[in-house]
Design a protein around this motif. Sequence first.
Motif, mmCIF file in Angstrom:
data_model
loop_
_atom_site.group_PDB
_atom_site.id
_atom_site.type_symbol
_atom_site.label_atom_id
_atom_site.label_comp_id
_atom_site.label_asym_id
_atom_site.label_seq_id
_atom_site.Cartn_x
_atom_site.Cartn_y
_atom_site.Cartn_z
ATOM 1 N N ASP A 1 0.828 -1.216 0.000
ATOM 2 C CA ASP A 1 0.000 0.000 0.000
ATOM 3 C C ASP A 1 0.861 1.264 0.000
ATOM 4 O O ASP A 1 0.570 2.211 -0.726
ATOM 5 C CB ASP A 1 -0.931 0.009 1.219
ATOM 6 N N GLU A 2 1.918 1.256 0.810
ATOM 7 C CA GLU A 2 2.785 2.433 0.868
ATOM 8 C C GLU A 2 3.511 2.645 -0.455
ATOM 9 O O GLU A 2 3.669 3.780 -0.915
ATOM 10 C CB GLU A 2 3.794 2.322 2.012
ATOM 11 N N ILE A 3 3.950 1.563 -1.084
ATOM 12 C CA ILE A 3 4.601 1.678 -2.393
ATOM 13 C C ILE A 3 3.650 2.306 -3.399
ATOM 14 O O ILE A 3 4.025 3.222 -4.137
ATOM 15 C CB ILE A 3 5.103 0.297 -2.881
ATOM 16 N N GLU A 4 2.410 1.827 -3.418
ATOM 17 C CA GLU A 4 1.424 2.381 -4.356
ATOM 18 C C GLU A 4 1.172 3.863 -4.081
ATOM 19 O O GLU A 4 1.086 4.671 -5.014
ATOM 20 C CB GLU A 4 0.120 1.589 -4.268
ATOM 21 N N GLU A 5 1.074 4.208 -2.802
ATOM 22 C CA GLU A 5 0.846 5.607 -2.421
ATOM 23 C C GLU A 5 2.014 6.495 -2.857
ATOM 24 O O GLU A 5 1.819 7.579 -3.419
ATOM 25 C CB GLU A 5 0.658 5.700 -0.911
ATOM 26 N N LEU A 6 3.235 6.027 -2.610
ATOM 27 C CA LEU A 6 4.414 6.814 -2.983
ATOM 28 C C LEU A 6 4.551 6.927 -4.497
ATOM 29 O O LEU A 6 4.962 7.972 -5.008
ATOM 30 C CB LEU A 6 5.678 6.202 -2.365
ATOM 31 N N GLN A 7 4.202 5.855 -5.212
ATOM 32 C CA GLN A 7 4.259 5.917 -6.669
ATOM 33 C C GLN A 7 3.277 6.948 -7.215
ATOM 34 O O GLN A 7 3.589 7.674 -8.155
ATOM 35 C CB GLN A 7 3.977 4.535 -7.275
ATOM 36 N N LYS A 8 2.095 7.026 -6.598
ATOM 37 C CA LYS A 8 1.118 8.032 -7.023
ATOM 38 C C LYS A 8 1.656 9.439 -6.787
ATOM 39 O O LYS A 8 1.476 10.326 -7.608
ATOM 40 C CB LYS A 8 -0.205 7.843 -6.282
ATOM 41 N N LYS A 9 2.337 9.626 -5.651
ATOM 42 C CA LYS A 9 2.914 10.943 -5.360
ATOM 43 C C LYS A 9 3.965 11.328 -6.396
ATOM 44 O O LYS A 9 4.050 12.485 -6.793
ATOM 45 C CB LYS A 9 3.549 10.961 -3.966
ATOM 46 N N GLN B 1 13.610 8.079 -2.275
ATOM 47 C CA GLN B 1 14.470 7.162 -1.522
ATOM 48 C C GLN B 1 13.640 6.153 -0.740
ATOM 49 O O GLN B 1 13.969 4.971 -0.695
ATOM 50 C CB GLN B 1 15.393 7.940 -0.590
ATOM 51 N N ARG B 2 12.577 6.615 -0.110
ATOM 52 C CA ARG B 2 11.698 5.710 0.646
ATOM 53 C C ARG B 2 11.062 4.687 -0.290
ATOM 54 O O ARG B 2 11.005 3.502 0.026
ATOM 55 C CB ARG B 2 10.624 6.525 1.376
ATOM 56 N N LEU B 3 10.612 5.135 -1.445
ATOM 57 C CA LEU B 3 10.007 4.249 -2.430
ATOM 58 C C LEU B 3 11.005 3.189 -2.881
ATOM 59 O O LEU B 3 10.695 1.999 -2.908
ATOM 60 C CB LEU B 3 9.494 5.050 -3.627
ATOM 61 N N SER B 4 12.194 3.622 -3.210
ATOM 62 C CA SER B 4 13.235 2.694 -3.647
ATOM 63 C C SER B 4 13.567 1.672 -2.557
ATOM 64 O O SER B 4 13.703 0.482 -2.829
ATOM 65 C CB SER B 4 14.486 3.473 -4.041
#
Length: 133
Positions: free
Chosen positions: A31-39, A57-60
């Motif tokens: 969920d966090e990955i999807e949220e960060l990708q949207k950002k 960096q957090r996404l990676s």
Amino acid sequence: MTHTELSESAAELLKKIQKGWECLHPQKITDEIEELQKKTEEPGFWNIPKEARGISQRLSSLQKKKKLWESVLKDTEGLLEFLHILEENSPELSDLQKEYETLAQKYEKARVDLYLGGEYDNRGAILEITAGA
């Protein structure tokens, strides 16, 4: 290592991997990955470079963590499946033992990363040692 010993070791490794993966709360990570990708896809994302860099960096970091755990889990499951098919004195047993050792090392790396995966663990540290009592 015999076929039986290797099968038991691989099954034990799989249990450890599954337990570690559960500790990461994989759905939260996804969920966090999807949220960060949207950002990152929003217009003006790079208008505030410092914030954008932190998000990237957090996404990676999350993507790498997820990929490592999924990889070691999938590969260990595959090893166990192959061991179930394999006969006791098969010549492939030595290759599977090497694969098991490789997976055990990948698990150890992932396990250490799990312990060192706190909020501030991706930052550097300064250590000062002084002589004397």
